[in-house]
Design an enzyme around this catalytic site. Sequence first.
Site, mmCIF file in Angstrom:
data_model
loop_
_atom_site.group_PDB
_atom_site.id
_atom_site.type_symbol
_atom_site.label_atom_id
_atom_site.label_comp_id
_atom_site.label_asym_id
_atom_site.label_seq_id
_atom_site.Cartn_x
_atom_site.Cartn_y
_atom_site.Cartn_z
ATOM 1 N N CYS A 78 0.813 -1.220 0.000
ATOM 2 C CA CYS A 78 0.000 0.000 0.000
ATOM 3 C C CYS A 78 0.842 1.262 0.000
ATOM 4 C CB CYS A 78 -0.934 -0.001 1.205
ATOM 5 S SG CYS A 78 -1.958 -1.477 1.283
ATOM 6 N N CYS A 101 -14.073 -0.800 6.401
ATOM 7 C CA CYS A 101 -13.078 -1.337 5.476
ATOM 8 C C CYS A 101 -13.038 -0.478 4.217
ATOM 9 C CB CYS A 101 -13.434 -2.764 5.068
ATOM 10 S SG CYS A 101 -13.653 -3.914 6.438
ATOM 11 N N HIS A 118 -9.113 3.193 -2.195
ATOM 12 C CA HIS A 118 -7.749 2.718 -1.967
ATOM 13 C C HIS A 118 -7.242 1.896 -3.145
ATOM 14 C CE1 HIS A 118 -4.144 1.462 -0.143
ATOM 15 N NE2 HIS A 118 -4.576 0.452 0.573
#
Lengths: 126, 379
Positions: free
Chosen positions: B81, B199, B322
Amino acid sequence: MSSPTGADPRPAIRRTAEGDWVVVGRRCRACAEPVAYAWPRCPSCGSAVEPAHFGPRGTVWSSTVVRIAVPGHAPPYSLAYVDLDDGPRVLAHVPGRNADEPTPIGSTARLIGVSDDGDLQVEVTG
Amino acid sequence: MTARGTVAVAGVGTSHFGRQPDRDLLTLAYDAVREAFSDAGSERVDAVWVGTVFAPAGVAQRVLRAMGITGIPIVTVENACASGTTAFVEAHEAVRTGRHGRVLALGLEQMSTAFSGAITPETTDPEGRTGLAMPAMYAMSAARYLHTGAVTPEQLAAVSVKNHAHAVHNPRAQYSGHHTVEQVLASRMIADPLTLLQCCPTSDGAAAAVLTPATGAAGEVVVRGAALRSGTPWNHRSPHVWGHDVVADTTRDALAAADLDAASDADVLEVHDAFTIGEIVTTEALGLVPPGEGGKAAAGGVTALGGAHPVNPSGGLLSRGHPLGATGLAQIAEITWQLRGRCGARQVEGARLGLVETMGGGVSVLDGNACVVTVLESR
């Protein structure tokens, strides 16, 4: 997407003469770090390691129930990080539990072998 | 190290963030690069660092040749990430040391076409093979925090409430809304105790920054300090939950590089909130709030817009989305816009110093694959 081919990366386990399941790992000769894997060097300090067995007893450090689809695993399934006594922290399945209820943190647990799929398994003992 | 120079963020740009399976990495990347070039006032670059995790081999050259960027050094980096901010710190170092004059850092990811749901755990990794999906990894930290009384379920949910509300003012965000704590807790359970709204979503997107030597112009956004670390073993000896220590260590490096005493000197922060517990642990690891106070800070508005330490005004990973490799540069873009005072209703008034933190994991036994902390400043 990768499929499970090649060497199995999960901890190797074996049964002792007393009938206990233990993880066959390594312990660092310099810093005594326990490692659940047959790696060539200590991941903490890079020193030489020697074969060591860990388990069967440990304590649940944390736990969860996985409720999403993960290839090779049917949800829901119960997972726990277990700190083996004088050994490493290992990730294990907790079969047979009510899947709506994560394993209580702080419980004592014991290695009970691997699943049909080769996943490390523990049972709660107290 | 050779020359030491101050590096400016001359331009930033991003695509829209969201599920965009009908687009491709080429068009997503072009959205980001075109905007960054326009912002920088020049299309000239001498080298490119590209961060991505799941894009196919050759993706950097494949997308860049379509916009006429060829024949210069192009390097692809992967740090989970933190891939986008890894590209950024490497580009920064290339400019700072004089290796290159103008460098493009580009992050990109298309998750919707790579996975049908959550990221498939890596089967060559022991814990991935055992079924530890990313939400489950963070769930272990959340469960431990709940067990020790370091957080409550309501405080976990408050992070989601806050970041979704922030995203209402970010037109590029994937999700936004005025949720309640009760709605967050009542959403579908993913990995106990983390519910769906705790999430980050499956996202596609790209983000870019052009780095150049600083000119000294008024209002210029410069890199005041940056640091990157990979994790060390996380195990039964670790006093903290997974990921805490690599964030704390990298923060210490970045603050030293920036000659700052504390992360709380920053007026605005974008941090890694892939899951609600992630933002709570990170605000503690940064030293923004005392240990065990991260949940209270989120629930009490300390880390909200208008609070003492606004965290994730963009909506963060939870709401902006994301797309792994793009995330770090999306954070850099947000802080750059904040420092220029261009964020409209989500603007942190008078922000002059901003901090970006990204951390990526997935390699078992390690505290994280990598963490990047960057401090940007408006001169």
